[in-house]
Design a protein around this motif. Structure first.
Motif, PDB file in Angstrom:
ATOM      1  N   SER A  98      36.629  35.138 -52.423  1.00  0.00           N
ATOM      2  CA  SER A  98      35.871  33.735 -52.294  1.00  0.00           C
ATOM      3  C   SER A  98      36.832  32.567 -51.956  1.00  0.00           C
ATOM      4  O   SER A  98      36.001  32.054 -51.559  1.00  0.00           O
ATOM      5  CB  SER A  98      36.102  33.585 -54.050  1.00  0.00           C
ATOM      6  N   ASN A 150      30.609  39.003 -58.465  1.00  0.00           N
ATOM      7  CA  ASN A 150      30.480  38.517 -59.509  1.00  0.00           C
ATOM      8  C   ASN A 150      29.401  38.436 -60.745  1.00  0.00           C
ATOM      9  O   ASN A 150      29.778  38.053 -61.882  1.00  0.00           O
ATOM     10  CB  ASN A 150      31.683  37.328 -59.781  1.00  0.00           C
ATOM     11  N   ALA A 207      37.885  36.362 -61.826  1.00  0.00           N
ATOM     12  CA  ALA A 207      37.527  35.999 -59.720  1.00  0.00           C
ATOM     13  C   ALA A 207      36.453  34.978 -60.577  1.00  0.00           C
ATOM     14  O   ALA A 207      36.398  34.300 -59.679  1.00  0.00           O
ATOM     15  CB  ALA A 207      36.362  37.290 -60.211  1.00  0.00           C
ATOM     16  N   SER A 208      36.497  34.418 -61.821  1.00  0.00           N
ATOM     17  CA  SER A 208      35.362  32.925 -62.244  1.00  0.00           C
ATOM     18  C   SER A 208      36.646  31.760 -61.569  1.00  0.00           C
ATOM     19  O   SER A 208      35.802  31.029 -60.802  1.00  0.00           O
ATOM     20  CB  SER A 208      34.436  33.165 -62.678  1.00  0.00           C
ATOM     21  N   ALA A 265      37.090  40.121 -55.817  1.00  0.00           N
ATOM     22  CA  ALA A 265      36.040  39.055 -55.358  1.00  0.00           C
ATOM     23  C   ALA A 265      36.959  37.200 -55.466  1.00  0.00           C
ATOM     24  O   ALA A 265      36.279  36.963 -54.568  1.00  0.00           O
ATOM     25  CB  ALA A 265      34.963  39.055 -56.971  1.00  0.00           C
ATOM     26  N   VAL A 306      32.415  32.412 -50.710  1.00  0.00           N
ATOM     27  CA  VAL A 306      31.915  32.319 -52.143  1.00  0.00           C
ATOM     28  C   VAL A 306      30.527  33.066 -52.858  1.00  0.00           C
ATOM     29  O   VAL A 306      30.806  33.263 -53.368  1.00  0.00           O
ATOM     30  CB  VAL A 306      31.544  30.868 -51.756  1.00  0.00           C
ATOM     31  N   ILE A 309      36.969  31.683 -57.915  1.00  0.00           N
ATOM     32  CA  ILE A 309      35.455  31.886 -57.410  1.00  0.00           C
ATOM     33  C   ILE A 309      35.230  29.841 -57.275  1.00  0.00           C
ATOM     34  O   ILE A 309      34.578  28.721 -56.202  1.00  0.00           O
ATOM     35  CB  ILE A 309      34.524  32.028 -57.951  1.00  0.00           C
ATOM     36  N   ARG A 310      35.578  29.332 -58.409  1.00  0.00           N
ATOM     37  CA  ARG A 310      35.251  27.862 -58.510  1.00  0.00           C
ATOM     38  C   ARG A 310      35.990  27.100 -57.667  1.00  0.00           C
ATOM     39  O   ARG A 310      36.268  26.200 -57.174  1.00  0.00           O
ATOM     40  CB  ARG A 310      35.809  28.010 -59.959  1.00  0.00           C
ATOM     41  N   ALA A 329      31.451  36.715 -53.334  1.00  0.00           N
ATOM     42  CA  ALA A 329      32.243  36.117 -54.606  1.00  0.00           C
ATOM     43  C   ALA A 329      31.238  36.379 -55.619  1.00  0.00           C
ATOM     44  O   ALA A 329      31.173  36.834 -56.747  1.00  0.00           O
ATOM     45  CB  ALA A 329      33.971  36.119 -54.209  1.00  0.00           C
ATOM     46  N   LEU A 330      30.424  35.450 -55.656  1.00  0.00           N
ATOM     47  CA  LEU A 330      29.808  34.534 -56.425  1.00  0.00           C
ATOM     48  C   LEU A 330      28.914  36.611 -57.123  1.00  0.00           C
ATOM     49  O   LEU A 330      27.877  36.968 -58.367  1.00  0.00           O
ATOM     50  CB  LEU A 330      29.006  34.001 -56.447  1.00  0.00           C
ATOM     51  N   LEU A 366      34.817  27.637 -53.729  1.00  0.00           N
ATOM     52  CA  LEU A 366      33.851  26.846 -53.483  1.00  0.00           C
ATOM     53  C   LEU A 366      33.662  25.225 -53.386  1.00  0.00           C
ATOM     54  O   LEU A 366      33.968  24.483 -52.619  1.00  0.00           O
ATOM     55  CB  LEU A 366      33.177  26.989 -55.215  1.00  0.00           C
TER      56      LEU A 366
END
Length: 108
Positions: A16, A30, A38-39, A12, A23, A42-43, A26-27, A46
């Motif tokens: 992202s 996750n 992963a978060s 993920a 993105v 992802i941030r 990946a969202l 994004l």
């Protein structure tokens, strides 16, 4: 973060960084597990995607390769950097903007 968390979130995290579509993918990957590794990425992804869109819209009015090329190089370098840090299992923010993205999107 444990090595197990990093291993589980790596797919993920790398996904992202595919601008715009990555993105969203990946969202959704996750959404159930809420993996911290992963978060984080992802941030970053994004923020990079939104930067790409904002710069692209701003620069599109000029229609000059001398203005567009640096934007593409900037976004490309940050994307490659993000993919490599995610693949290596690191949580290093993107240069210049990474810490800002972490603050803005801390709820993700």
């Amino acid at each position: 973060m444990t090595l197990e968390e990093i291993k589980e979130g790596k797919t993920a995290a790398v996904t992202s960084y595919i601008l715009i579509v990555g993105v969203l993918i990946a969202l959704s990957m996750n959404s159930e597990t809420k993996n911290k590794f992963a978060s984080f990425h992802i941030r970053q992804g994004l923020g990079l995607t939104l930067t790409f869109i904002i710069l692209g819209v701003s620069i599109s009015h000029f229609e000059s390769i001398l203005i567009a090329a640096p934007m593409w190089i900037f976004i490309s370098i940050l994307t490659v950097y993000g993919i490599f840090t995610a693949a290596k299992g690191e949580t290093t923010p993107l240069p210049l903007l990474g810490n800002v993205f972490q603050k803005w999107f801390k709820t993700i």
